[in-house]
Design a protein around this motif. Structure first.
Motif, PDB file in Angstrom:
ATOM      1  N   UNK A   1     -16.935  59.533 -10.503  1.00 51.14           N
ATOM      2  CA  UNK A   1     -17.444  59.099 -11.804  1.00 51.14           C
ATOM      3  C   UNK A   1     -18.624  58.154 -11.618  1.00 51.14           C
ATOM      4  N   UNK A   2     -19.793  58.715 -11.275  1.00 50.54           N
ATOM      5  CA  UNK A   2     -20.950  57.852 -11.019  1.00 50.54           C
ATOM      6  C   UNK A   2     -21.313  56.974 -12.214  1.00 50.54           C
ATOM      7  N   UNK A   3     -20.979  57.412 -13.436  1.00 49.74           N
ATOM      8  CA  UNK A   3     -21.336  56.635 -14.629  1.00 49.74           C
ATOM      9  C   UNK A   3     -20.699  55.241 -14.623  1.00 49.74           C
ATOM     10  N   UNK A   4     -19.574  55.088 -13.901  1.00 49.16           N
ATOM     11  CA  UNK A   4     -18.917  53.777 -13.864  1.00 49.16           C
ATOM     12  C   UNK A   4     -19.775  52.727 -13.153  1.00 49.16           C
ATOM     13  N   UNK A   5     -20.682  53.184 -12.287  1.00 53.53           N
ATOM     14  CA  UNK A   5     -21.548  52.235 -11.561  1.00 53.53           C
ATOM     15  C   UNK A   5     -22.619  51.627 -12.467  1.00 53.53           C
ATOM     16  N   UNK A   6     -22.787  52.204 -13.652  1.00 52.82           N
ATOM     17  CA  UNK A   6     -23.839  51.724 -14.565  1.00 52.82           C
ATOM     18  C   UNK A   6     -23.623  50.277 -14.969  1.00 52.82           C
ATOM     19  N   UNK A   7     -22.367  49.826 -14.919  1.00 53.51           N
ATOM     20  CA  UNK A   7     -22.067  48.446 -15.346  1.00 53.51           C
ATOM     21  C   UNK A   7     -22.692  47.417 -14.412  1.00 53.51           C
ATOM     22  N   UNK A   8     -22.947  47.807 -13.147  1.00 51.55           N
ATOM     23  CA  UNK A   8     -23.474  46.846 -12.162  1.00 51.55           C
ATOM     24  C   UNK A   8     -24.976  46.673 -12.306  1.00 51.55           C
ATOM     25  N   UNK A   9     -25.411  45.424 -12.518  1.00 51.22           N
ATOM     26  CA  UNK A   9     -26.837  45.158 -12.764  1.00 51.22           C
ATOM     27  C   UNK A   9     -27.499  44.359 -11.653  1.00 51.22           C
ATOM     28  N   UNK A  10     -26.733  43.931 -10.651  1.00 53.68           N
ATOM     29  CA  UNK A  10     -27.305  43.135  -9.547  1.00 53.68           C
ATOM     30  C   UNK A  10     -26.709  43.594  -8.234  1.00 53.68           C
ATOM     31  N   UNK A  11     -27.445  43.349  -7.149  1.00 55.29           N
ATOM     32  CA  UNK A  11     -26.929  43.644  -5.814  1.00 55.29           C
ATOM     33  C   UNK A  11     -25.842  42.645  -5.444  1.00 55.29           C
TER      34      UNK A  11
ATOM     35  N   UNK B   1     -17.996  45.477 -14.936  1.00 57.33           N
ATOM     36  CA  UNK B   1     -17.248  46.354 -15.846  1.00 57.33           C
ATOM     37  C   UNK B   1     -15.787  46.514 -15.478  1.00 57.33           C
ATOM     38  N   UNK B   2     -15.315  45.739 -14.456  1.00 61.84           N
ATOM     39  CA  UNK B   2     -13.910  45.863 -14.057  1.00 61.84           C
ATOM     40  C   UNK B   2     -13.015  45.382 -15.198  1.00 61.84           C
ATOM     41  N   UNK B   3     -11.910  46.041 -15.395  1.00 55.14           N
ATOM     42  CA  UNK B   3     -10.966  45.790 -16.500  1.00 55.14           C
ATOM     43  C   UNK B   3     -11.611  46.025 -17.866  1.00 55.14           C
ATOM     44  N   UNK B   4     -12.773  46.628 -17.872  1.00 54.13           N
ATOM     45  CA  UNK B   4     -13.445  46.928 -19.141  1.00 54.13           C
ATOM     46  C   UNK B   4     -13.728  48.427 -19.145  1.00 54.13           C
ATOM     47  N   UNK B   5     -14.956  48.828 -18.783  1.00 57.58           N
ATOM     48  CA  UNK B   5     -15.245  50.262 -18.684  1.00 57.58           C
ATOM     49  C   UNK B   5     -14.575  50.875 -17.454  1.00 57.58           C
ATOM     50  N   UNK B   6     -14.229  50.031 -16.487  1.00 52.84           N
ATOM     51  CA  UNK B   6     -13.640  50.519 -15.238  1.00 52.84           C
ATOM     52  C   UNK B   6     -12.168  50.104 -15.160  1.00 52.84           C
ATOM     53  N   UNK B   7     -11.308  51.106 -15.070  1.00 50.70           N
ATOM     54  CA  UNK B   7      -9.878  50.834 -14.953  1.00 50.70           C
ATOM     55  C   UNK B   7      -9.586  50.318 -13.544  1.00 50.70           C
ATOM     56  N   UNK B   8      -8.818  49.238 -13.445  1.00 48.06           N
ATOM     57  CA  UNK B   8      -8.449  48.714 -12.127  1.00 48.06           C
ATOM     58  C   UNK B   8      -6.957  48.970 -11.921  1.00 48.06           C
ATOM     59  N   UNK B   9      -6.651  49.709 -10.878  1.00 47.95           N
ATOM     60  CA  UNK B   9      -5.242  50.040 -10.628  1.00 47.95           C
ATOM     61  C   UNK B   9      -4.471  48.774 -10.244  1.00 47.95           C
ATOM     62  N   UNK B  10      -3.160  48.831 -10.376  1.00 46.12           N
ATOM     63  CA  UNK B  10      -2.324  47.673 -10.025  1.00 46.12           C
ATOM     64  C   UNK B  10      -2.540  47.276  -8.573  1.00 46.12           C
ATOM     65  N   UNK B  11      -2.605  48.297  -7.727  1.00 43.12           N
ATOM     66  CA  UNK B  11      -2.769  48.061  -6.289  1.00 43.12           C
ATOM     67  C   UNK B  11      -4.103  47.354  -6.023  1.00 43.12           C
ATOM     68  N   UNK B  12      -5.172  47.856  -6.680  1.00 41.93           N
ATOM     69  CA  UNK B  12      -6.503  47.254  -6.496  1.00 41.93           C
ATOM     70  C   UNK B  12      -6.524  45.833  -7.033  1.00 41.93           C
ATOM     71  N   UNK B  13      -5.829  45.614  -8.166  1.00 43.72           N
ATOM     72  CA  UNK B  13      -5.817  44.265  -8.738  1.00 43.72           C
ATOM     73  C   UNK B  13      -5.081  43.282  -7.834  1.00 43.72           C
ATOM     74  N   UNK B  14      -3.974  43.726  -7.247  1.00 48.63           N
ATOM     75  CA  UNK B  14      -3.239  42.768  -6.405  1.00 48.63           C
ATOM     76  C   UNK B  14      -4.042  42.463  -5.134  1.00 48.63           C
TER      77      UNK B  14
END
Ligand SMILES: [Zn+2]
Length: 469
Positions: free
Chosen positions: A320-330, A366-379
């Motif tokens: 889902x390349x569109x999810x990367x759109x949220x990132x605006x800085x390196x 965009x984490x926890x917003x446009x991008x779903x963060x799995x439980x495993x990734x969140x922990x």
């Protein structure tokens, strides 16, 4: 008289018919760390986010193949051995700049082109004396000899050079402008910033174009601000200079997209893909030149190696390349913002709540917003948060890669976004994968026979009629 003119006209016409296409203008474009996955993913990213062209121009050149990249010391090359192979056609050990495995200097395309009377240019988004450009202007036992490389540049057969600035060695105590002044004293005209490049074709003698910031690298494309120099500005200036001085004879121009590699080292897909897009924008300038000289312009594109071991697909059969759109800085820019936000200078330190840190990455990635963060990734992220801010945490937890010290919290969050989008990086280092080889112009088909990176330079030299001494 009319008869003589007629014969002359006929002779000229016949000569025109039988004449082979002649390579006068060579563009050698090197995407540092640019694997084939990076190229394809950039097209998908641009299509999904509207960041740039959906087709990366050179990926559609008439000749496409791949080359092996191994060095003499390792199956995984570094940029120095990779650059020496691409510039000189010689396998050497990792870290070597323009020398063979025994340390003997080996000549490069710029030297061969100059010996045959051609103009020469070298442009990069990183330091003028960084590994890849260094292989086209110097000979030294290790890439870390930055000041030796910069000193050799002063006498190198390079008419036009461009880069962010010069890298200096800490032990010398030289400031960032030291070699800029040296170049000036050596009679090289130094132009800094976009405005200064406007009169480049009128410059007598050698010229050096630098970025507008007093830094060795140009900023990442994703971080660029108004007035910042981009690679396409260097390429435009280089073409205008080389055409006005060497248009009749011809020229050789090496152009490096140096920070595609940095994005790979930082495992930062958005920064990497935007950098690659910028490299393609520089290619647009080259293609506009080729349109004016279609029979005489050869363009060869490749990479010194792949960086990061980028996999397309992170465990699922989807991206889902569109999810990367949220990132605006390196990642490095996001690290500074992170430090300013949670470790403000001159203020007493107070550990932020997990919610505050989550809000930061919600806004920035965009984490926890446009991008779903799995439980495993969140922990996993929360664990880094505890180590950073919790009792006994080291607060910043710097993660250094070859080119940046990033906050581990920020790097982990960026990797989380990448994985959620389907981009999984293997490591923060180079891989031994083969890389793409793309060619357009007269005799481009000859590159179809190339298999190893050492074969490219001799082939360019023979097609363009350079003297390999
Ligand atoms: Zn490299």
């Amino acid at each position: 008289m009319r008869r003589i003119l007629g014969i002359l006209f006929l002779a000229a016409a016949l000569a025109g018919c039988s004449r082979e296409p002649q390579v006068k203008y060579v563009f050698y474009m090197i995407g540092d760390g640019m694997g084939i996955n990076q190229v394809m993913a950039t097209e998908q990213y641009n299509k999904a986010t509207g960041n740039g062209p959906e087709t990366i121009n050179f990926a559609h050149f008439p000749m496409r193949g791949f080359v092996t990249t191994v060095s003499s010391s390792s199956l995984v090359t570094d940029s120095a051995a990779g650059g020496t192979a691409l510039a000189c056609g010689v396998k050497t050990y990792n870290s070597a700049i323009g020398v063979d495995p025994d340390g003997n200097p080996v000549s490069s395309l710029t030297e061969w082109a100059k010996a045959a009377g051609y103009g020469t240019g070298v442009a990069t988004t990183v330091g003028v004396n960084h590994a890849t450009p260094a292989c086209f202007m110097a000979h030294t036992s290790t890439r870390r000899n930055y000041e030796d490389i910069a000193t050799q540049y002063l006498d190198a057969p390079v008419d036009f050079a461009a880069g962010g600035g010069f890298i200096t060695e800490r032990k010398s105590g030289h400031d960032a402008a030291y070699f800029e002044h040296k170049a000036d004293s050596a009679g090289i005209t130094v132009l800094r910033g976009i405005e200064a490049f406007s009169g480049v074709e009128a410059v007598e003698g050698r010229v050096l174009c630098l970025g507008n910031r007093l830094e060795s690298d140009l900023p990442y494309a994703i971080d660029r601000e108004e007035g910042d120099v981009a690679l396409s500005h260097f390429v435009d200036a280089g073409i205008r200079y080389l055409e006005s001085h060497f248009g009749d004879k011809g020229f050789f121009f090496m152009v490096e997209g140096g920070k595609i590699d940095y994005g790979g080292h930082g495992n930062d897909a958005a920064a990497c893909f935007q950098e690659l897009t910028d490299f393609a924008r520089a290619m647009d300038v080259v293609l506009a030149f080729k349109e004016r000289h279609p029979d005489n312009t050869l363009i060869v594109v490749t990479a010194d190696h792949e960086t990061g071991g980028l996999m397309l697909g992170a465990g699922k059969y989807e991206i889902h390349p569109e999810l990367l759109a949220a990132q605006k800085r390196s990642t490095p820019e996001l690290t500074s913002l992170f430090k300013d936000t949670f470790f403000p200078e001159g203020k007493p330190y107070k550990a932020p709540s997990w919610e505050a840190v989550k809000d930061f990455f919600k806004a920035e990635l965009g984490l926890w917003d446009s991008v779903e963060v799995s439980e495993k990734a969140e922990s996993a992220l929360k664990e880094t948060y505890e180590k950073t801010f919790g009792k006994g945490g080291d607060r910043n937890l710097g993660e250094s890669n070859l080119y940046a010290v990033n906050s581990k919290m920020v790097s982990d969050a960026v990797r989380c976004l990448n994985a959620a989008a389907g981009y999984q990086w293997s490591y923060g280092s180079h891989s031994g994968s083969p890389v793409g080889l793309y060619a357009d112009g007269p005799a481009a088909a000859a590159f179809g026979a190339v298999r190893d990176n050492t074969e490219i330079a001799p082939l360019i030299a023979s097609l363009a009629g350079y003297s390999r001494e």
